[in-house]
Design a protein around this motif. Structure first.
Motif, PDB file in Angstrom:
ATOM      1  N   ALA A  78      26.152  18.786  20.722  1.00  0.00           N
ATOM      2  CA  ALA A  78      25.177  19.500  19.215  1.00  0.00           C
ATOM      3  C   ALA A  78      25.064  18.581  18.580  1.00  0.00           C
ATOM      4  O   ALA A  78      26.290  17.741  18.006  1.00  0.00           O
ATOM      5  N   LEU A  80      25.226  17.188  14.743  1.00  0.00           N
ATOM      6  CA  LEU A  80      25.398  17.263  12.626  1.00  0.00           C
ATOM      7  C   LEU A  80      24.503  17.411  12.068  1.00  0.00           C
ATOM      8  O   LEU A  80      23.861  15.848  12.382  1.00  0.00           O
ATOM      9  N   GLY A 196      23.490  23.580  19.656  1.00  0.00           N
ATOM     10  CA  GLY A 196      23.554  23.729  17.869  1.00  0.00           C
ATOM     11  C   GLY A 196      23.942  22.148  16.838  1.00  0.00           C
ATOM     12  O   GLY A 196      23.355  21.405  17.660  1.00  0.00           O
ATOM     13  N   ARG A 197      23.952  23.373  15.785  1.00  0.00           N
ATOM     14  CA  ARG A 197      23.257  22.302  14.372  1.00  0.00           C
ATOM     15  C   ARG A 197      24.818  22.851  13.559  1.00  0.00           C
ATOM     16  O   ARG A 197      25.135  23.910  13.528  1.00  0.00           O
ATOM     17  N   LEU A 198      25.502  21.361  13.183  1.00  0.00           N
ATOM     18  CA  LEU A 198      26.473  21.782  12.879  1.00  0.00           C
ATOM     19  C   LEU A 198      26.245  21.251  10.693  1.00  0.00           C
ATOM     20  O   LEU A 198      26.439  20.505  11.248  1.00  0.00           O
ATOM     21  N   TYR A 199      26.581  22.133   9.669  1.00  0.00           N
ATOM     22  CA  TYR A 199      26.939  21.690   8.450  1.00  0.00           C
ATOM     23  C   TYR A 199      28.189  21.862   8.001  1.00  0.00           C
ATOM     24  O   TYR A 199      28.872  22.507   7.893  1.00  0.00           O
ATOM     25  N   THR A 200      28.761  20.377   7.107  1.00  0.00           N
ATOM     26  CA  THR A 200      29.676  20.876   6.677  1.00  0.00           C
ATOM     27  C   THR A 200      30.215  20.354   4.905  1.00  0.00           C
ATOM     28  O   THR A 200      28.824  19.712   4.835  1.00  0.00           O
ATOM     29  N   ASN A 207      27.523  26.875  11.193  1.00  0.00           N
ATOM     30  CA  ASN A 207      26.745  26.636  12.174  1.00  0.00           C
ATOM     31  C   ASN A 207      26.023  27.130  13.223  1.00  0.00           C
ATOM     32  O   ASN A 207      26.426  28.581  12.849  1.00  0.00           O
TER      33      ASN A 207
END
Ligand SMILES: Cc1cc2nc3c(=O)[nH]c(=O)nc-3n(C[C@H](O)[C@H](O)[C@H](O)COP(=O)(O)OP(=O)(O)OC[C@H]3O[C@@H](n4cnc5c(N)ncnc54)[C@H](O)[C@@H]3O)c2cc1C
Length: 386
Positions: A78, A80, A196-200, A207
């Motif tokens: 995935a 970020l 997937g895509r994850l954002y923090t 996500n």
């Protein structure tokens, strides 16, 4: 098979993972269990759960490994993303998908199909009281007539009613890990392919991952918070809490919040662990998250549920209805395995929200991949001759 074992009547509260897995193994040892499940029907879909290590052996011994492999979400690595949606790093699939990953609802349905003809299922009901004596447990229900059982198993999850009735209030046993999680179903509107895509952001993460061969998606919001006061049965209130926390975030967050508000399938809870001095009280025993939840950050909850079910049924068969000895043997084998996972769960929670996602941090995350976090193997006795 001993007569005493065969005559036992067992009530299992909870029909998700641990409960049906136990019913399966009890049947293999000659006992027909009754499962009471609060939900009115099986829940499809849900979030993704993964399996690691010996849990795959248990599925193999159940003859279900091929079936479960066919349900694999088959995730690729995935990405970020930053607030503008730019991809700045890659998260290896092994970190979030373990040895094998499936939707929890798919797992529950598979276990239900494997047990429905050999188990009495009662949906839409719940235990209201438990009174045990030397010969059994008298159980009352919200809807059904009272019944007596030889044994009662609490496989009713983190907020177990069986545990509350037999051991005491939840506050005594449930330890909050400082993270809240919301998960919901939505369309795969980003047209992602097995990824997937994850954002923090500080103290927050969001996500989106594809599901069901890219025809659907699951999105999640996670945020750091100490104990919050809210009604656990009020999804509208949960959605408001999440919306307030993520009101000013970038990337796809505004769209995801709108999707969340419209979502029918919605989960919200604190990440927590269950710590019990003992898993049993007389004729009542706890199984899976109800007794020893390690928290989502451990990635081991379904494995514990499956292995716990295998051991509990096997020990009951081995000890021919001597439930006290069987419960002690079950706990003795499981406890070190659970302790390791609970430590992983706490460590995972501590590093869950990372300040600035750098390669160094990603390397840290990669430490959670199965090959890097092999815990001590748990021995699975052969109970076929019990
Ligand atoms: C967001 C999230 C992500 C996760 N990711 C992973 C992962 O990647 N890998 C992993 O291994 N684990 C993961 N887990 C943990 C995993 O979902 C649980 O450990 C596992 O489902 C435990 O199974 P269980 O059967 O013990 O309990 P549960 O799955 O919680 O099931 C309890 C069942 O009891 C029912 N119930 C509740 N109260 C009552 C009542 N009063 N009467 C009757 N029935 C009742 C519920 O409806 C439910 O069906 C995750 C958990 C969460 C929350």
């Amino acid at each position: 098979m001993n007569e005493t074992t065969m005559n036992q009547t067992v009530l299992i509260s909870g029909g998700s993972v641990a409960g049906p897995a136990l019913a399966y193994w009890l049947h293999r040892h000659g006992v027909t269990a009754t499962i009471v499940e609060r939900a009115p029907e099986l829940r499809d879909g849900g979030y993704a759960v993964d399996f690691r290590g010996e849990a795959l052996d248990v599925l193999d011994r159940m003859g279900l490994l091929q079936q479960i492999r066919a349900l694999d979400t088959e995730m690729d690595d995935a990405a970020l993303v930053d607030a503008e949606g730019r991809q700045y790093a890659t998260l290896p699939a092994a970190v979030f998908a373990g040895d094998l990953e499936v939707l929890k609802g798919d797992l529950t349905r598979m276990l239900y199909e494997a047990t429905r003809e050999t188990t009495e299922y009662v949906f839409g009901d719940s235990i209201t009281s438990l009174h045990q004596d030397d010969d059994g447990v008298l159980v009352t229900f919200e809807h059904a007539e009272p019944r007596r059982f030889d044994l009662v198993v609490g496989a009713d999850g983190l907020h177990s009613r069986t545990r509350a009735l037999a051991f005491g209030p939840e506050e005594e046993f449930v330890r909050h890990l400082g993270i809240y999680t919301a998960i919901f179903n939505l369309d795969n509107y980003l047209a992602l392919q097995n990824t997937g895509r994850l954002y923090t952001a500080p103290g927050k993460a969001a996500n989106i991952f594809t599901a069901r061969a890219n025809t659907e998606a699951r999105a999640a919001f996670h945020f750091a918070a100490e104990d919050l006061e809210y009604d656990r049965r009020d999804p509208a209130a949960h959605k408001r809490i999440v919306a307030e926390r993520f009101a000013d975030e970038g990337w796809e967050v505004p769209r995801l919040l709108r999707e969340m508000n419209a979502a029918q399938e919605f989960f919200f809870d604190a990440n927590a662990q269950v710590e019990m001095d003992t898993y049993s009280a007389g004729r009542i025993v706890l199984l899976g998250d109800a007794g020893y939840c390690a928290g989502p950050t451990s990635g081991r909850g379904t494995s514990q549920a499956l292995i716990g079910a295998y051991l509990l049924a096997g020990e009951l068969a081995t000890h021919h209805g001597d439930h006290a000895t069987a419960f002690a043997a079950y706990e003795q084998q499981l406890r070190p395995y659970v302790s390791e996972h609970q430590a992983l769960g706490r460590e995972g929670a501590e590093r869950f929200f990372l300040p600035a996602p750098t390669q160094e941090i990603l390397d840290m995350l990669a430490a959670n991949a199965p090959e890097n976090t092999r815990t001590e193997p748990i021995r699975l006795p052969d109970y076929t001759t019990a």
